[in-house]
Design a protein around this motif. Structure first.
Motif, PDB file in Angstrom:
ATOM      1  N   ASP A   1     -12.664  21.539 -13.243  1.00 32.54           N
ATOM      2  CA  ASP A   1     -13.600  20.428 -13.590  1.00 32.54           C
ATOM      3  C   ASP A   1     -14.887  20.107 -12.440  1.00 32.54           C
ATOM      4  O   ASP A   1     -15.827  19.637 -12.704  1.00 32.54           O
TER       5      ASP A   1
ATOM      6  N   PHE B   1     -11.115  13.396 -17.975  1.00 28.72           N
ATOM      7  CA  PHE B   1     -10.666  14.153 -19.391  1.00 28.72           C
ATOM      8  C   PHE B   1     -10.637  12.991 -20.691  1.00 28.72           C
ATOM      9  O   PHE B   1     -10.536  12.119 -20.411  1.00 28.72           O
TER      10      PHE B   1
ATOM     11  N   THR C   1     -11.164  17.677 -23.284  1.00 27.95           N
ATOM     12  CA  THR C   1     -12.421  18.247 -22.723  1.00 27.95           C
ATOM     13  C   THR C   1     -12.649  17.495 -21.616  1.00 27.95           C
ATOM     14  O   THR C   1     -12.548  15.982 -21.281  1.00 27.95           O
ATOM     15  N   SER C   2     -13.755  17.876 -20.354  1.00 30.78           N
ATOM     16  CA  SER C   2     -14.453  16.940 -19.616  1.00 30.78           C
ATOM     17  C   SER C   2     -14.878  15.951 -20.202  1.00 30.78           C
ATOM     18  O   SER C   2     -15.559  16.208 -21.279  1.00 30.78           O
TER      19      SER C   2
END
Length: 260
Positions: free
Chosen positions: A134, A182, A220-221
């Protein structure tokens, strides 16, 4: 860009139950697969327009992951930089110009202390791996993460509290991931939607009564939140004790698609 994730509970078995038709009908750009239960050479799968990547477990007929994608990645990695935890074929990471895509089949913590310890070690190593990725570019994680995060994510939370997939440790670790940049994409779009499950025990006819668990995710980020256009669970798609889950992203695409 349309993404799918599906624990197929045996890829060889589900190919006989219309898997190729599901892929054709859904037409995902990338599809993450979990629990392939095969080794190299055991299946000759034809999927026109898709590159195929596999990570098989050392133990035959167990675990395993795959990714089917319309675009060849920049790079491919099997594992999470923790060799002592990587003998079960649980992850595949594909790097694209603007993101990483990861399919994951997280370990089931089971009913014994050794397997729970393995799961806790896995969670720690996997989160460190995700955090490192990330820092470089956004992460799209999909898969059977073998945890129902909140009470809303399973039919009978009081009955199952403390069971594998709903222990305090597993839920805490998932919360820690979400507190570290996240998002659970489905729950972000549908914060109060109950009865939305992705796995039903084959026993007890659980699918017919929708006595299920939501343990399949797209995470997801957080910075990809503006790109999310749709999240969905697809319970009408049969063939496994899990159903596929979907994530559609706007403003993102793959590169170098294959000619069909």
């Amino acid at each position: 860009m349309k993404l799918l994730s599906w624990n197929v509970n045996g890829l060889r078995a589900i190919v006989k139950k219309g898997f190729n038709e599901v892929v054709s009908d859904q037409n995902p750009d990338i599809m993450g697969i979990q629990e392939t239960k095969l080794q190299a050479g055991q299946l000759d799968l034809t999927l026109p327009g898709y590159h195929q990547y596999y990570n098989d477990a050392e133990r035959k007929g167990y675990s395993g992951t795959a990714v089917f994608t319309k675009a060849e990645p920049l790079d491919l990695y099997l594992g999470i930089h923790a060799p002592e935890l990587e003998h079960e074929g649980r992850t595949i990471t594909l790097e694209y110009p603007d993101f990483y895509f990861i399919t994951c089949y997280a370990p089931n913590s089971g009913s014994n202390e050794a397997r729970m310890a393995f799961r806790m070690d896995w969670d720690t190593a996997f989160q460190a791996y995700l955090n490192d990725l990330d820092t470089k570019k956004p992460v799209i994680l999909c898969g059977d993460l073998n945890v129902a995060h909140q009470d809303i994510d399973l039919k009978h939370p009081d009955h199952h509290r403390g069971d594998a997939g709903f222990t305090d440790g597993e839920r805490h670790n998932f919360s820690a991931l979400l507190q570290n940049g996240f998002i659970d994409t489905f729950r972000t779009q549908h914060p109060d939607l109950g009865g939305a499950y992705s796995w039903w025990d084959y026993r007890y006819r659980a699918r017919q009564s929708n006595a299920g668990w939501r343990i399949d995710y797209f995470v997801t980020s957080e910075r990809l939140l503006p790109n999310i256009s749709k999240t969905a669970i697809l319970p009408a798609v049969m063939g496994s004790d899990h159903c596929p889950v979907e994530l559609d992203l706007q403003g993102m695409s793959l590169v170098k698609p294959l000619d069909n």
